[in-house]
Write an enzyme that holds these catalytic residues in place. Sequence first.
Site, PDB file in Angstrom:
ATOM      1  N   HIS A 171       0.800  -1.033   0.181  1.00 40.89           N
ATOM      2  CA  HIS A 171      -0.017   0.028  -0.050  1.00 40.89           C
ATOM      3  C   HIS A 171       0.754   1.060   0.097  1.00 40.89           C
ATOM      4  O   HIS A 171       0.450   2.338   0.458  1.00 40.89           O
ATOM      5  CB  HIS A 171      -1.019  -0.135   1.223  1.00 40.89           C
ATOM      6  CG  HIS A 171      -1.717  -1.020   1.430  1.00 40.89           C
ATOM      7  ND1 HIS A 171      -3.034  -1.240   0.682  1.00 40.89           N
ATOM      8  CD2 HIS A 171      -1.402  -2.276   1.938  1.00 40.89           C
ATOM      9  CE1 HIS A 171      -3.405  -2.523   1.188  1.00 40.89           C
ATOM     10  NE2 HIS A 171      -2.581  -3.247   1.798  1.00 40.89           N
ATOM     11  N   SER A 211      15.024  21.003 -16.753  1.00 41.54           N
ATOM     12  CA  SER A 211      13.858  21.724 -17.042  1.00 41.54           C
ATOM     13  C   SER A 211      14.315  23.080 -17.742  1.00 41.54           C
ATOM     14  O   SER A 211      15.462  23.550 -17.582  1.00 41.54           O
ATOM     15  CB  SER A 211      13.376  22.048 -15.556  1.00 41.54           C
ATOM     16  OG  SER A 211      12.635  23.416 -15.560  1.00 41.54           O
ATOM     17  N   LYS A 250      16.384  21.457 -11.783  1.00 41.06           N
ATOM     18  CA  LYS A 250      15.946  20.109 -11.996  1.00 41.06           C
ATOM     19  C   LYS A 250      16.547  18.950 -12.598  1.00 41.06           C
ATOM     20  O   LYS A 250      17.287  19.199 -13.412  1.00 41.06           O
ATOM     21  CB  LYS A 250      14.566  20.327 -12.688  1.00 41.06           C
ATOM     22  CG  LYS A 250      13.346  21.298 -12.160  1.00 41.06           C
ATOM     23  CD  LYS A 250      12.650  20.365 -10.873  1.00 41.06           C
ATOM     24  CE  LYS A 250      12.035  19.098 -11.235  1.00 41.06           C
ATOM     25  NZ  LYS A 250      10.594  19.396 -11.854  1.00 41.06           N
ATOM     26  N   GLU A 297       9.052   7.989 -16.828  1.00 45.62           N
ATOM     27  CA  GLU A 297       7.842   8.431 -17.251  1.00 45.62           C
ATOM     28  C   GLU A 297       7.463   8.100 -18.514  1.00 45.62           C
ATOM     29  O   GLU A 297       6.272   7.767 -18.689  1.00 45.62           O
ATOM     30  CB  GLU A 297       8.060   9.995 -16.897  1.00 45.62           C
ATOM     31  CG  GLU A 297       8.099  10.510 -15.571  1.00 45.62           C
ATOM     32  CD  GLU A 297       8.410  12.021 -15.582  1.00 45.62           C
ATOM     33  OE1 GLU A 297       7.312  12.633 -15.013  1.00 45.62           O
ATOM     34  OE2 GLU A 297       9.413  12.213 -15.924  1.00 45.62           O
TER      35      GLU A 297
END
Length: 471
Positions: A156, A277, A283, A290
């Site tokens: 979980h 970024s 970043k 992804e």
Amino acid sequence: MSKLWGGRFSQGPARALEELNASISFDLRLAPYDLAGSKAHARVLHRAGLLTEPELEQMLTALDELREAVDKDAFPVSLSDEDVHTALERGLVEKLGALGGKLRAGRSRNDQIACDLRMYCRDHARAVAVGLVDLVEALTGQARRTADAPVPGMTHLQHAQPITFGHQLLAHVQGFLRDLDRLSDWDRRTSVSPLGSGALAGSSLPLDPVAVAAELGFDAPAANSIDGVADRDFAAELLFVTAMIGVHLSRLGEEVVLWTSQEFGWVELDDAFATGSSIMPQKKNPDIAELARGKAGRFIGDLTGLLVTLKALPFAYNKDLQEDKEPVFDALDHLKLLLPAMAGMIATMTIHTERMAEAAPLGFSLATEIADWLVRDGVPFRDAHEITGAVVAFCQENGRELHEVTDGELASISPLLRPSVRDVLTVDGALAGRRTPGSTGPGPVADQLATVDAAIPQWRTWSTAEVIPGL
Ligand code: ARG
């Protein structure tokens, strides 16, 4: 006119029909397979007495030249070529004149396309397998380095019990090994040649489907000519396997996204496998992970789309079946992009074992150890669970970790909690205690690594073996 079917028509096709009907824009990539099938068919026509020896030689030479032209991107095609079969017959007639028109005897585009796509799938499934083996190797390498690195195991997405990071990485490996097994199992079923099925009824010419099948690397010819041209199970099944691989990659991708977040801080990606970024200079983004997550959508879509195309299609060939190719190409193309990127990302990532070790005992992840200790003392697990729950509640109320509870406090929670319970309240102790096969302890993880190490070269051999002789 290169059309294969002009004879009974009084005028040429409308532009709108031509544009809709043509598959040449996406099926030209089947040319090497179509040409291999044509060479096998030419030999059979020769053996059947339908081509003389010099005719066969001329035919084979012309087919080889066409292959060379295709490979060099020097075989221009146009909309009027309609599809790869039409285009290549035009090319053959341009080279050989009337002789080029002899090759079509005993063959239909229906059995040709079914055969071409099977060969394409069998060939490219191996390329996917190569990518999977590389990824398995990358994961296994990192697993070996972190075989005894403790980390919180989660259910979980909450701290559950300590595990080793190596064990977690090997969990992903197990899924990819099953995918390899699925590919080889699929390949065994797909090793059936449709050539000889003709349009749907077979041929009245003395062809030799067994010899053609063998020449093209298939185990056998189709047992039923209608099934030979109508069956696309092999494409749907391959798309299930690619969708499953995509789902596995998405689950690994999601974990990498979590591990590399500020909040986890377990993993840092190599600069070569991360992006920046355009506005926030600090970043470092896990784009590969992804995209692995995102592309699962298209892999599932490719499978779903093809199944819906196939649903309720009457036998034998229908033009609907032309829609089978793009989802297959899409899935294979994107997996072949994704797998090397994932393998590179995994192989080069830095794993912050000290940070993972700090997190391992947090969230009362050793509570099960107390319950198991009580069970070994003869306490029913139901009671052990209750008593341990009371210890956790005590810790929460008093802002303590489990190992910070004093002997007196333990005894006041339950007289069954003797001071020696504290011996099991270490991550190393918890890990060492997990000795059964498949568990996260050092022994079983070493056994698992050995089994995976033995499997990798076998899959390497399978994935690089030649499928279509001489292609
Ligand atoms: N381009 C067609 C396809 O992809 C080839 C087979 C055409 N067969 C036919 N009977 N029109 O399915």
